[in-house]
Write an enzyme that holds these catalytic residues in place. Sequence first.
Site, PDB file in Angstrom:
ATOM      1  N   HIS A  73       3.790 -11.300  -4.504  1.00  0.00           N
ATOM      2  CA  HIS A  73       2.708 -11.848  -3.680  1.00  0.00           C
ATOM      3  C   HIS A  73       2.723 -13.375  -3.846  1.00  0.00           C
ATOM      4  CE1 HIS A  73      -1.112 -12.103  -1.601  1.00  0.00           C
ATOM      5  NE2 HIS A  73      -1.128 -10.776  -1.450  1.00  0.00           N
TER       6      HIS A  73
ATOM      7  N   GLU B 138       5.543 -13.190   1.215  1.00  0.00           N
ATOM      8  CA  GLU B 138       5.800 -12.082   0.296  1.00  0.00           C
ATOM      9  C   GLU B 138       7.108 -11.361   0.645  1.00  0.00           C
ATOM     10  OE1 GLU B 138       2.321  -9.509  -0.072  1.00  0.00           O
ATOM     11  OE2 GLU B 138       1.129 -11.051   0.939  1.00  0.00           O
TER      12      GLU B 138
ATOM     13  N   ARG C  65       0.803  -1.218   0.000  1.00  0.00           N
ATOM     14  CA  ARG C  65       0.000   0.000   0.000  1.00  0.00           C
ATOM     15  C   ARG C  65       0.839   1.273   0.000  1.00  0.00           C
ATOM     16  NH1 ARG C  65      -2.446  -4.115   2.533  1.00  0.00           N
ATOM     17  NH2 ARG C  65      -4.721  -4.214   2.673  1.00  0.00           N
TER      18      ARG C  65
END
Length: 314
Positions: free
Chosen positions: A173, A273, A72
């Site tokens: 990911h 990740e 993010r």
Amino acid sequence: MSVKRIQFLDETAYAIENEEIKAIVLPSQGCNLISILDKKTNTEILRTPKTRAEYETRRMVFGTPVLFPPNRIEDAVFDYNGRKYELEMNRPKENVHIHGFVHDKEWSVLEIDENLPKLKTQLRSVEHPDILNQFPHDFSITMTIEIEGNEVIQTTEITNNGDSPMPCGIGYHTTFQFPREAKLFIDVKEKWLLNERHLPTGELESAANKKDLSEGTSLSGVAMDDVFLMTENKSAAIELPGQGIKIFYSLSDGFTQWVLFTASGKENLLAVEPYSWVTNAPNLKELPRDLTGLDDIKPKDKKEYTSRFKIEHN
């Protein structure tokens, strides 16, 4: 040994294989290394969709989506080197940009070598106006995926073709099959405290499950979406007792953070990740770069990141 063009999930894909492993890459889906099959036990080690419909339910939890930048960015904006970056607001419920802008693009195939076997692909930002609108840099990302014995090696090279420093943060990911009896082994340092938007507050705390993670834990029924500092041991291992295999996931020195994600903890998945910088690193200016991993690439320069999947049988 071979590299074959195939159809997978109704897309053009490439199957790379030797006597021990078969890997499938989807250049049209962000160059997602979406399948690694251990031939001896016929085991998919990654979470690989069986149908297009299944894949479309949540693309991010299949294979190894490339995150550039990872995770993010607060309010979808940051400043770097005197320039303001305004990214797509693609997670409005948290008011963040998430997962970057290369995982859903088509990458070009540059090279196929059946003797190694190896596939090389590339994405150029100048071919994608929507990338340049968010991130006004001429850059290229070149990914090479090859198989050596019982290892799949993924090498990503990021080149700044422009005339100004370019902020650089990358992650994957990487989502594994993780049945109830599976165990994760991973060394971590401190854990980042996150706010309600899953953004680091800037504070770190001791990881309460550090010993369990190091010695091996099943995580069965445990919901996780946690961010940790890496130790000098930049590798994780997953043991699948039912299949009699252990998978080692090892990273090069450019990576500094781990994110562990299990969704609800009941879906037989585990995302391990690796990130080169922590979530929202460009907006954590008060913290030292060697802690957050904040980095850039000088004009006409490049950086390389390597990850390895190694499968061993008991």
